[in-house]
Design a protein around this motif. Sequence first.
Motif, mmCIF file in Angstrom:
data_model
loop_
_atom_site.group_PDB
_atom_site.id
_atom_site.type_symbol
_atom_site.label_atom_id
_atom_site.label_comp_id
_atom_site.label_asym_id
_atom_site.label_seq_id
_atom_site.Cartn_x
_atom_site.Cartn_y
_atom_site.Cartn_z
ATOM 1 N N ASN A 100 -29.978 76.604 -91.250
ATOM 2 C CA ASN A 100 -30.509 75.369 -91.853
ATOM 3 C C ASN A 100 -31.977 75.489 -92.266
ATOM 4 N N THR A 101 -32.343 76.641 -92.811
ATOM 5 C CA THR A 101 -33.699 76.840 -93.322
ATOM 6 C C THR A 101 -33.664 76.886 -94.841
ATOM 7 N N GLU A 102 -34.554 76.116 -95.464
ATOM 8 C CA GLU A 102 -34.684 76.105 -96.916
ATOM 9 C C GLU A 102 -36.137 76.342 -97.281
ATOM 10 N N PHE A 103 -36.363 77.161 -98.304
ATOM 11 C CA PHE A 103 -37.717 77.481 -98.734
ATOM 12 C C PHE A 103 -38.055 76.736 -100.016
ATOM 13 N N VAL A 104 -39.284 76.224 -100.062
ATOM 14 C CA VAL A 104 -39.811 75.586 -101.265
ATOM 15 C C VAL A 104 -41.113 76.295 -101.609
ATOM 16 N N SER A 105 -41.463 76.317 -102.898
ATOM 17 C CA SER A 105 -42.595 77.143 -103.294
ATOM 18 C C SER A 105 -43.798 76.365 -103.821
ATOM 19 N N THR A 106 -43.637 75.054 -104.076
ATOM 20 C CA THR A 106 -44.753 74.294 -104.645
ATOM 21 C C THR A 106 -44.858 72.918 -104.020
ATOM 22 N N ILE A 107 -46.018 72.290 -104.201
ATOM 23 C CA ILE A 107 -46.200 70.917 -103.737
ATOM 24 C C ILE A 107 -45.295 69.964 -104.515
ATOM 25 N N GLU A 108 -44.953 70.315 -105.747
ATOM 26 C CA GLU A 108 -44.024 69.498 -106.534
ATOM 27 C C GLU A 108 -42.643 69.473 -105.887
ATOM 28 N N ASN A 109 -42.221 70.602 -105.313
ATOM 29 C CA ASN A 109 -40.952 70.636 -104.583
ATOM 30 C C ASN A 109 -40.979 69.669 -103.405
ATOM 31 N N ILE A 110 -42.135 69.583 -102.736
ATOM 32 C CA ILE A 110 -42.269 68.674 -101.589
ATOM 33 C C ILE A 110 -42.235 67.225 -102.063
ATOM 34 N N LYS A 111 -42.856 66.933 -103.196
ATOM 35 C CA LYS A 111 -42.796 65.572 -103.749
ATOM 36 C C LYS A 111 -41.352 65.174 -104.042
ATOM 37 N N LYS A 112 -40.570 66.087 -104.612
ATOM 38 C CA LYS A 112 -39.156 65.806 -104.880
ATOM 39 C C LYS A 112 -38.394 65.588 -103.586
ATOM 40 N N LEU A 113 -38.695 66.404 -102.581
ATOM 41 C CA LEU A 113 -38.054 66.258 -101.274
ATOM 42 C C LEU A 113 -38.380 64.896 -100.675
ATOM 43 N N ASN A 115 -39.087 62.197 -102.224
ATOM 44 C CA ASN A 115 -38.431 61.149 -103.007
ATOM 45 C C ASN A 115 -36.907 61.204 -102.948
ATOM 46 N N SER A 116 -36.360 62.101 -102.138
ATOM 47 C CA SER A 116 -34.908 62.219 -102.016
ATOM 48 C C SER A 116 -34.383 61.289 -100.928
ATOM 49 N N GLU A 117 -33.071 61.222 -100.794
ATOM 50 C CA GLU A 117 -32.440 60.434 -99.741
ATOM 51 C C GLU A 117 -32.455 61.229 -98.436
ATOM 52 N N GLY A 118 -32.590 60.531 -97.316
ATOM 53 C CA GLY A 118 -32.553 61.200 -96.020
ATOM 54 C C GLY A 118 -33.519 60.578 -95.037
ATOM 55 N N GLY A 119 -33.574 61.182 -93.865
ATOM 56 C CA GLY A 119 -34.426 60.677 -92.800
ATOM 57 C C GLY A 119 -35.848 61.194 -92.894
ATOM 58 N N ASP A 120 -36.635 60.822 -91.890
ATOM 59 C CA ASP A 120 -38.034 61.239 -91.828
ATOM 60 C C ASP A 120 -38.142 62.761 -91.760
ATOM 61 N N ILE A 121 -39.267 63.271 -92.248
ATOM 62 C CA ILE A 121 -39.575 64.698 -92.189
ATOM 63 C C ILE A 121 -40.853 64.852 -91.373
ATOM 64 N N LYS A 122 -40.791 65.644 -90.312
ATOM 65 C CA LYS A 122 -41.965 65.851 -89.466
ATOM 66 C C LYS A 122 -42.598 67.205 -89.765
ATOM 67 N N VAL A 123 -43.912 67.199 -89.857
ATOM 68 C CA VAL A 123 -44.681 68.422 -90.087
ATOM 69 C C VAL A 123 -45.358 68.789 -88.771
ATOM 70 N N TRP A 124 -45.131 70.014 -88.319
ATOM 71 C CA TRP A 124 -45.743 70.505 -87.083
ATOM 72 C C TRP A 124 -46.727 71.620 -87.432
ATOM 73 N N GLY A 125 -47.920 71.565 -86.831
ATOM 74 C CA GLY A 125 -48.901 72.615 -87.080
ATOM 75 C C GLY A 125 -49.209 72.724 -88.566
ATOM 76 N N SER A 126 -49.215 73.971 -89.087
ATOM 77 C CA SER A 126 -49.268 74.206 -90.536
ATOM 78 C C SER A 126 -50.547 73.655 -91.171
ATOM 79 N N ALA A 127 -51.695 74.129 -90.720
ATOM 80 C CA ALA A 127 -52.983 73.585 -91.154
ATOM 81 C C ALA A 127 -53.146 73.568 -92.669
ATOM 82 N N THR A 128 -52.869 74.669 -93.337
ATOM 83 C CA THR A 128 -53.062 74.723 -94.786
ATOM 84 C C THR A 128 -52.115 73.769 -95.497
ATOM 85 N N LEU A 129 -50.862 73.747 -95.084
ATOM 86 C CA LEU A 129 -49.886 72.820 -95.663
ATOM 87 C C LEU A 129 -50.347 71.380 -95.483
#
Length: 197
Positions: A100-113, A115-129
């Motif tokens: 269940n790992t998916e890779f995205v390459s741009t901030i635009e991909n994250i914006k689309k994610l 704006n999609s349907e689904g539950g909350d997304i939690k960000v752990w650590g990842s200072a640069t991100l």
Amino acid sequence: MRKIIVITMITIDGVMQAPGGPEEDTSGGFEYGGWVAPFGDEEYGNVMQEQMKPADILLGRKTFDIFEDYWPKHAEGWPGINEVTKYVLSSTRKSSEWQNTEFVSTIENIKKLKNSEGGDIKVWGSATLVQHLFQHDLVDELGLLIYPIILGKGKKLFDDSSTPAGFTLIESTVTPSGVIAVSYKRAGEVKTGTIGE
């Protein structure tokens, strides 16, 4: 629209590098890995259990490398971690054997994610991100665990690129060991004024 919730362990001076162990992230000559270890107690454990409830997660590539090496073999410590979707922002990696790992390459991909349907997304650590997310005003909530120490150097939660934003306190807890756990939600623009007027 999905909420993006940044969950971070930070020192009083905002350092978030390598909280979990001495070898976790020694980049930049960082010498204080594992700085959260002395602060565990029952109340702290309760806060962490709440934060670690199953939800899809978004990680930077370096944090993902650490997680990928550790959590599949220790999933009893984070129930559901293998089952949730792990989204990884990376320009270098495209695949992983961790389910269940998916890779995205741009901030635009994250914006689309977001704006999609689904539950909350939690960000752990990842200072640069996280700094990129603040720069593009994509953070809906903050879950901060603030530890009563100053480290002086290391990767920081904020840099000068963040979009100004107001937040409102949702809840807070102070553990017996002195960790302040606070949750904030996005609350519009920054308001200013003059004290006493």
